[in-house]
Design an enzyme around this catalytic site. Structure first.
Site, PDB file in Angstrom:
ATOM      1  N   HIS A   1       3.002 -13.366 -16.895  1.00  0.00           N
ATOM      2  CA  HIS A   1       1.710 -13.070 -17.506  1.00  0.00           C
ATOM      3  C   HIS A   1       1.936 -12.986 -19.017  1.00  0.00           C
ATOM      4  CE1 HIS A   1      -2.042 -10.190 -17.592  1.00  0.00           C
ATOM      5  NE2 HIS A   1      -2.313 -11.382 -18.066  1.00  0.00           N
TER       6      HIS A   1
ATOM      7  N   ASP B   1       7.782  -2.261 -15.142  1.00  0.00           N
ATOM      8  CA  ASP B   1       6.345  -2.496 -15.340  1.00  0.00           C
ATOM      9  C   ASP B   1       5.560  -1.187 -15.236  1.00  0.00           C
ATOM     10  OD1 ASP B   1       7.067  -2.381 -12.652  1.00  0.00           O
ATOM     11  OD2 ASP B   1       5.689  -3.970 -12.017  1.00  0.00           O
ATOM     12  N   ARG B   2       5.950  -0.309 -14.302  1.00  0.00           N
ATOM     13  CA  ARG B   2       5.282   1.000 -14.191  1.00  0.00           C
ATOM     14  C   ARG B   2       5.550   1.838 -15.439  1.00  0.00           C
ATOM     15  NH1 ARG B   2       7.381   3.693  -8.840  1.00  0.00           N
ATOM     16  NH2 ARG B   2       5.942   5.365  -9.446  1.00  0.00           N
TER      17      ARG B   2
ATOM     18  N   ASP C   1      -1.931   0.308 -10.493  1.00  0.00           N
ATOM     19  CA  ASP C   1      -1.550  -1.076 -10.771  1.00  0.00           C
ATOM     20  C   ASP C   1      -1.538  -1.819  -9.438  1.00  0.00           C
ATOM     21  OD1 ASP C   1      -0.417  -3.497 -11.440  1.00  0.00           O
ATOM     22  OD2 ASP C   1       1.154  -2.626 -12.698  1.00  0.00           O
TER      23      ASP C   1
ATOM     24  N   SER D   1       1.386  -6.916  -5.826  1.00  0.00           N
ATOM     25  CA  SER D   1       1.911  -7.079  -4.463  1.00  0.00           C
ATOM     26  C   SER D   1       2.248  -5.704  -3.876  1.00  0.00           C
ATOM     27  CB  SER D   1       3.104  -8.029  -4.441  1.00  0.00           C
ATOM     28  OG  SER D   1       4.037  -7.675  -5.419  1.00  0.00           O
TER      29      SER D   1
ATOM     30  N   SER E   1     -14.239  -2.810  13.690  1.00  0.00           N
ATOM     31  CA  SER E   1     -12.804  -3.017  13.398  1.00  0.00           C
ATOM     32  C   SER E   1     -12.536  -3.314  11.929  1.00  0.00           C
ATOM     33  CB  SER E   1     -12.252  -4.156  14.256  1.00  0.00           C
ATOM     34  OG  SER E   1     -12.304  -3.808  15.610  1.00  0.00           O
TER      35      SER E   1
END
Lengths: 205, 205
Positions: free
Chosen positions: B12, B74-75, B89, B92, B144
């Site tokens: 990115h 990144d965190r 954040d 994934s 469901s």
């Protein structure tokens, strides 16, 4: 007379006051000679049991009007067992269902312990841990194992306790979750209580 | 000068005021001629970037004292971007981190949207649904799709809002979660703000 709850991984039997499990993959139900009252969510086993005369499908005797169509019969039968409370059934899926004055009020589906550990591992091998059920839920984590444990357990805890109802814990991982929900009643035979209630209503015993 | 946040699925980039993404599997970083300040959590890309002189690893300039050792860069960098608040954040993995008065207070790791949809599908094909982000979080589900959506989303909502802090939403699925957290600030460039702060502190710009 036997009762049997057939899940995706095992047959769970109740014989008078003792219960035992058999593996779903290898157990041969036609070898049982006694009458068996059962429920079954296992799609591979269902057609096999249908052909056996001494295996009585209790799902045909359940009044489904309060439940939704695609809801698993195991969840329905567990709900029939109680009058008021929130049921956590911790199996390969973890289901949470609310019953008020004997009526199902809705429920949700979360991932079971094994499925969720796999999920974290699949995201990153750096997240391959067993969950820490001794975790301090009042403290934001500062290590990886607690960070995933908190992500799985505290989120569930927060939602479940927000309903301020009696909690019933059942399913194969019930004892693990009793560490997270110390005030919950652990009842690994809850489903059999529901089955017996249904049998009484239907004059089957 | 470029900034770049390298994740498991994409690079990115931020170039002045425009940002764009390149696929992690196919992009060739040695073809970039400009100076790039980057952070990288992708274990396959890390050794490649280390060899490139014009790619400057910002993780070497971060004061890690307030963070834990295995915490993703990144965190950490997202936390550096804010003074007070809770950062979600949604990539994934979905990470939730708390910052008070500029200090990291701890955080947890939940599964991202795609990973969690896979999890439900793997438990049972009957649970193969996309999540309903328009779900009514105040109502226990009776179908469901909502049962799994509530299991994934309401549990998270419950925990995050319990902290009563400003919520910052970032990552590839930030806009989806904005439906669940309507008062959150969506900032897909939060990480670049953190990177710029680190560069200023380190006299790199």
């Amino acid at each position: 007379m036997l009762l049997c709850d057939v899940g995706n991984t095992s047959y769970h039997f109740l014989n008078e006051e003792s219960d035992y499990k058999k593996e779903a993959d290898s157990f041969v139900p036609s070898l049982v000679e006694e009458q068996v009252f059962y429920i079954c969510v296992n799609p591979h086993v269902k057609p096999v049991l249908k052909k056996l005369e001494n295996w009585i499908d209790l799902s045909l005797h359940v009044d489904r009007i309060n439940y939704y169509e695609s809801m698993g019969i195991d969840r329905i039968v567990a709900c029939e067992a109680i009058e008021n409370g929130i049921i956590i059934d911790a199996g390969s899926a973890l289901t949470v269902d609310i019953v008020k004055d004997g009526v199902f009020e809705g429920g949700f589906i979360y991932a079971g312990v094994h499925a969720m550990e796999q999920t974290y591992k699949n995201i990153s091998l750096a997240l391959e841990y067993s969950f820490n059920f001794e975790l301090d839920l009042d403290k934001m984590p500062k290590n990886s194992q607690d960070a995933i444990s908190y992500g799985y357990l505290k989120t569930l805890y927060c939602e479940v306790t927000s309903h301020k109802m009696d909690i019933f814990l059942t399913g194969g991982d019930a004892k693990k979750f009793a560490k997270i929900f110390p005030h919950a009643r652990v009842d690994e035979r809850l489903i059999f209580k529901g089955m017996k209630k249904i049998m009484k209503k239907a004059d089957l015993c």
